[in-house]
Motif scaffolding. Sequence first.
Motif, PDB file in Angstrom:
ATOM      1  N   GLU A  17     -38.129  17.044  20.776  1.00 58.82           N
ATOM      2  CA  GLU A  17     -37.129  16.243  20.417  1.00 58.82           C
ATOM      3  C   GLU A  17     -37.428  14.912  21.091  1.00 58.82           C
ATOM      4  O   GLU A  17     -36.796  14.223  22.005  1.00 58.82           O
ATOM      5  CB  GLU A  17     -35.754  16.727  20.655  1.00 58.82           C
ATOM      6  CG  GLU A  17     -35.075  17.889  20.057  1.00 58.82           C
ATOM      7  CD  GLU A  17     -33.828  18.255  20.295  1.00 58.82           C
ATOM      8  OE1 GLU A  17     -33.094  17.362  20.572  1.00 58.82           O
ATOM      9  OE2 GLU A  17     -33.637  19.515  20.244  1.00 58.82           O
ATOM     10  N   PRO A  18     -38.250  13.782  20.352  1.00 61.12           N
ATOM     11  CA  PRO A  18     -38.524  12.491  21.070  1.00 61.12           C
ATOM     12  C   PRO A  18     -37.573  11.746  21.044  1.00 61.12           C
ATOM     13  O   PRO A  18     -36.600  11.223  19.955  1.00 61.12           O
ATOM     14  CB  PRO A  18     -39.753  12.250  20.400  1.00 61.12           C
ATOM     15  CG  PRO A  18     -40.159  13.322  19.233  1.00 61.12           C
ATOM     16  CD  PRO A  18     -38.988  14.094  19.097  1.00 61.12           C
ATOM     17  N   ARG A 109     -40.535   3.551  26.589  1.00 58.11           N
ATOM     18  CA  ARG A 109     -40.747   5.177  27.134  1.00 58.11           C
ATOM     19  C   ARG A 109     -40.158   6.354  26.057  1.00 58.11           C
ATOM     20  O   ARG A 109     -38.971   5.806  25.684  1.00 58.11           O
ATOM     21  CB  ARG A 109     -39.946   5.519  28.441  1.00 58.11           C
ATOM     22  CG  ARG A 109     -39.877   6.771  29.035  1.00 58.11           C
ATOM     23  CD  ARG A 109     -39.323   6.972  30.281  1.00 58.11           C
ATOM     24  NE  ARG A 109     -39.252   8.271  30.882  1.00 58.11           N
ATOM     25  CZ  ARG A 109     -40.032   8.613  31.873  1.00 58.11           C
ATOM     26  NH1 ARG A 109     -41.358   7.978  31.984  1.00 58.11           N
ATOM     27  NH2 ARG A 109     -39.980   9.815  32.480  1.00 58.11           N
ATOM     28  N   VAL A 110     -40.874   6.944  25.721  1.00 58.15           N
ATOM     29  CA  VAL A 110     -40.317   8.304  24.745  1.00 58.15           C
ATOM     30  C   VAL A 110     -40.511   9.612  25.389  1.00 58.15           C
ATOM     31  O   VAL A 110     -41.392  10.107  25.990  1.00 58.15           O
ATOM     32  CB  VAL A 110     -41.361   8.306  23.396  1.00 58.15           C
ATOM     33  CG1 VAL A 110     -40.544   9.184  22.512  1.00 58.15           C
ATOM     34  CG2 VAL A 110     -41.409   6.922  22.729  1.00 58.15           C
ATOM     35  N   GLU A 111     -39.219  10.205  25.626  1.00 58.01           N
ATOM     36  CA  GLU A 111     -39.111  11.431  26.349  1.00 58.01           C
ATOM     37  C   GLU A 111     -38.792  12.560  25.386  1.00 58.01           C
ATOM     38  O   GLU A 111     -37.985  12.194  24.286  1.00 58.01           O
ATOM     39  CB  GLU A 111     -37.876  11.405  27.393  1.00 58.01           C
ATOM     40  CG  GLU A 111     -38.265  10.330  28.505  1.00 58.01           C
ATOM     41  CD  GLU A 111     -37.099  10.255  29.465  1.00 58.01           C
ATOM     42  OE1 GLU A 111     -36.278  11.129  29.691  1.00 58.01           O
ATOM     43  OE2 GLU A 111     -36.876   9.272  30.337  1.00 58.01           O
ATOM     44  N   ASN A 112     -39.027  13.666  25.639  1.00 58.01           N
ATOM     45  CA  ASN A 112     -38.832  14.755  25.163  1.00 58.01           C
ATOM     46  C   ASN A 112     -37.704  15.477  25.679  1.00 58.01           C
ATOM     47  O   ASN A 112     -37.525  16.093  26.740  1.00 58.01           O
ATOM     48  CB  ASN A 112     -39.933  16.058  25.339  1.00 58.01           C
ATOM     49  CG  ASN A 112     -39.503  17.403  24.414  1.00 58.01           C
ATOM     50  OD1 ASN A 112     -38.722  17.262  23.772  1.00 58.01           O
ATOM     51  ND2 ASN A 112     -40.402  18.297  24.847  1.00 58.01           N
ATOM     52  N   ARG A 113     -36.400  15.438  24.818  1.00 56.93           N
ATOM     53  CA  ARG A 113     -34.844  15.520  25.420  1.00 56.93           C
ATOM     54  C   ARG A 113     -35.257  17.438  25.279  1.00 56.93           C
ATOM     55  O   ARG A 113     -33.966  17.880  25.962  1.00 56.93           O
ATOM     56  CB  ARG A 113     -34.093  15.262  24.458  1.00 56.93           C
ATOM     57  CG  ARG A 113     -32.554  15.522  24.909  1.00 56.93           C
ATOM     58  CD  ARG A 113     -31.554  14.815  24.096  1.00 56.93           C
ATOM     59  NE  ARG A 113     -31.601  15.323  22.478  1.00 56.93           N
ATOM     60  CZ  ARG A 113     -30.835  14.451  21.560  1.00 56.93           C
ATOM     61  NH1 ARG A 113     -29.879  13.529  22.074  1.00 56.93           N
ATOM     62  NH2 ARG A 113     -30.929  15.006  20.407  1.00 56.93           N
ATOM     63  N   VAL A 118     -43.609  12.904  28.074  1.00 59.99           N
ATOM     64  CA  VAL A 118     -43.362  11.851  28.094  1.00 59.99           C
ATOM     65  C   VAL A 118     -44.563  11.071  27.451  1.00 59.99           C
ATOM     66  O   VAL A 118     -45.667  11.384  27.855  1.00 59.99           O
ATOM     67  CB  VAL A 118     -42.987  11.059  29.454  1.00 59.99           C
ATOM     68  CG1 VAL A 118     -42.804   9.484  29.313  1.00 59.99           C
ATOM     69  CG2 VAL A 118     -41.865  11.965  29.818  1.00 59.99           C
ATOM     70  N   VAL A 119     -44.421  10.404  26.536  1.00 55.89           N
ATOM     71  CA  VAL A 119     -45.488   9.468  26.133  1.00 55.89           C
ATOM     72  C   VAL A 119     -44.814   7.870  25.707  1.00 55.89           C
ATOM     73  O   VAL A 119     -43.577   7.788  26.088  1.00 55.89           O
ATOM     74  CB  VAL A 119     -45.998   9.668  24.518  1.00 55.89           C
ATOM     75  CG1 VAL A 119     -46.731  10.986  24.678  1.00 55.89           C
ATOM     76  CG2 VAL A 119     -44.950   9.696  23.549  1.00 55.89           C
ATOM     77  N   ALA A 220     -43.402   9.158  18.854  1.00 51.73           N
ATOM     78  CA  ALA A 220     -43.031  10.505  18.677  1.00 51.73           C
ATOM     79  C   ALA A 220     -43.638  11.730  18.208  1.00 51.73           C
ATOM     80  O   ALA A 220     -43.661  12.516  18.553  1.00 51.73           O
ATOM     81  CB  ALA A 220     -41.527  10.383  17.775  1.00 51.73           C
ATOM     82  N   ALA A 221     -44.551  11.261  17.116  1.00 53.46           N
ATOM     83  CA  ALA A 221     -45.514  12.273  16.779  1.00 53.46           C
ATOM     84  C   ALA A 221     -46.474  12.671  17.516  1.00 53.46           C
ATOM     85  O   ALA A 221     -46.671  13.990  17.854  1.00 53.46           O
ATOM     86  CB  ALA A 221     -46.170  11.732  15.518  1.00 53.46           C
ATOM     87  N   LYS A 222     -46.966  11.752  18.671  1.00 53.82           N
ATOM     88  CA  LYS A 222     -47.860  12.285  19.448  1.00 53.82           C
ATOM     89  C   LYS A 222     -46.982  13.141  20.701  1.00 53.82           C
ATOM     90  O   LYS A 222     -47.846  14.275  21.090  1.00 53.82           O
ATOM     91  CB  LYS A 222     -48.368  10.997  20.430  1.00 53.82           C
ATOM     92  CG  LYS A 222     -49.333  11.630  21.706  1.00 53.82           C
ATOM     93  CD  LYS A 222     -49.870  10.048  22.214  1.00 53.82           C
ATOM     94  CE  LYS A 222     -50.595  10.516  23.512  1.00 53.82           C
ATOM     95  NZ  LYS A 222     -51.487  11.674  23.360  1.00 53.82           N
TER      96      LYS A 222
END
Length: 399
Positions: A17-18, A109-113, A118-119, A220-222
Amino acid sequence: MSAEANARALGLIEAAEPVLTGVTTAREALQLDDLELGHAGPPFETPDAIPRLVLNALAGAAVHEGWTNSVESARQKILDGAIRLHSNHDLGTVSPMAGVVRPSQKLMRVENRAGAGVVYATLAESGRRALRFGVYDEASAAGLRWVDDVLAEALAAALPAEGLPVFPLVADGVALGDDVHQRNIGGMMAFIRALPALDDPCRAWLFANPQHFLNYAMAAAKLALDRADGVPGSSIVTAISRNGVHCGIRVAGTGKRWFTAKAVLPVGGFFAPFTIDDAQADLGDSAIVEAYGLGGAIAHASPEIARTMGRDWDEATDAGRVMRQLYIGKNPVIAPALCGEPGVGLGLDARRVVEAGQPVRIHTGIGHKDGQSGWIGVGVAEAPLACFSAAVQALGEGS
């Protein structure tokens, strides 16, 4: 073993879940230091292999960072190896076209909830004459400064405290006809709607530059695909990327190893007066969206992008349905009506690609090979079959 491994990889991808959570710099986020730059695609074999478009973008980034005072001297530093280059995927980010990432650059910053991961997403600048297309001049430099100093700070301030989930925005965009590669109008509308505190000048700029949303979808895809990295025996594709010389893919079962073949020339809609003779071979990290199941894989769900690329609608719908057969699962969040009961694919299987003898369709921007004229069109490219064949062979050898 392969089916079990692929099911495990698919479950990991599906569970991600990005969420956009804030803004930082590439120096802090990626440990990118002075005289180091990121670029799209697999690593170059030698500096001499770097195409003019990418070399100019890298050189412009070096000037923008203050490491030298001219693009000419920066090019020479890159060719001499005085400026170190890294593949963006290895750094933990993705970026379109030349994909250049520099230390002072602002990143989202894109985190996985839903767990680890993190990417970072780059923030795309505007216009056809932009750094990602090899152009560095006073206007493009001013655009970079505005994105870093104004837009990035405004976005950071406007984000909800709990972060902003990306895939629901993507789903809204696809429902409105986005392919989420070369058309992102619906996704951008959803993004702006989700940020009511954003000031009017920044909202106006985003409305005028909907392709800015692509970078968040890419990251998000990455993040989702990276969850499957290292699943033993899995033939699920975790990355597709191009550097203007080679197209490379990664599969879950072989981790960070690239499998490459010569990048193809995109074909499609060119902005007058340009033609395919002016085109740079395919490049950019943006095909991560095809690896995730979007872009060319949903050609049958995006009528407007087919028109823009000069493609017959029957060809686009047929191609999209063929692409759907290469994915082992179904996206639980993204479900446009035009995709019907099969839905949007998730879990691109390199073995299926090889068995079908079907290169993966990529919807792509087209840059001028001179590295000066900028963005010249929108078209269709392919991730060559040879990439997937090599990956499947390596899986069979256990390497």
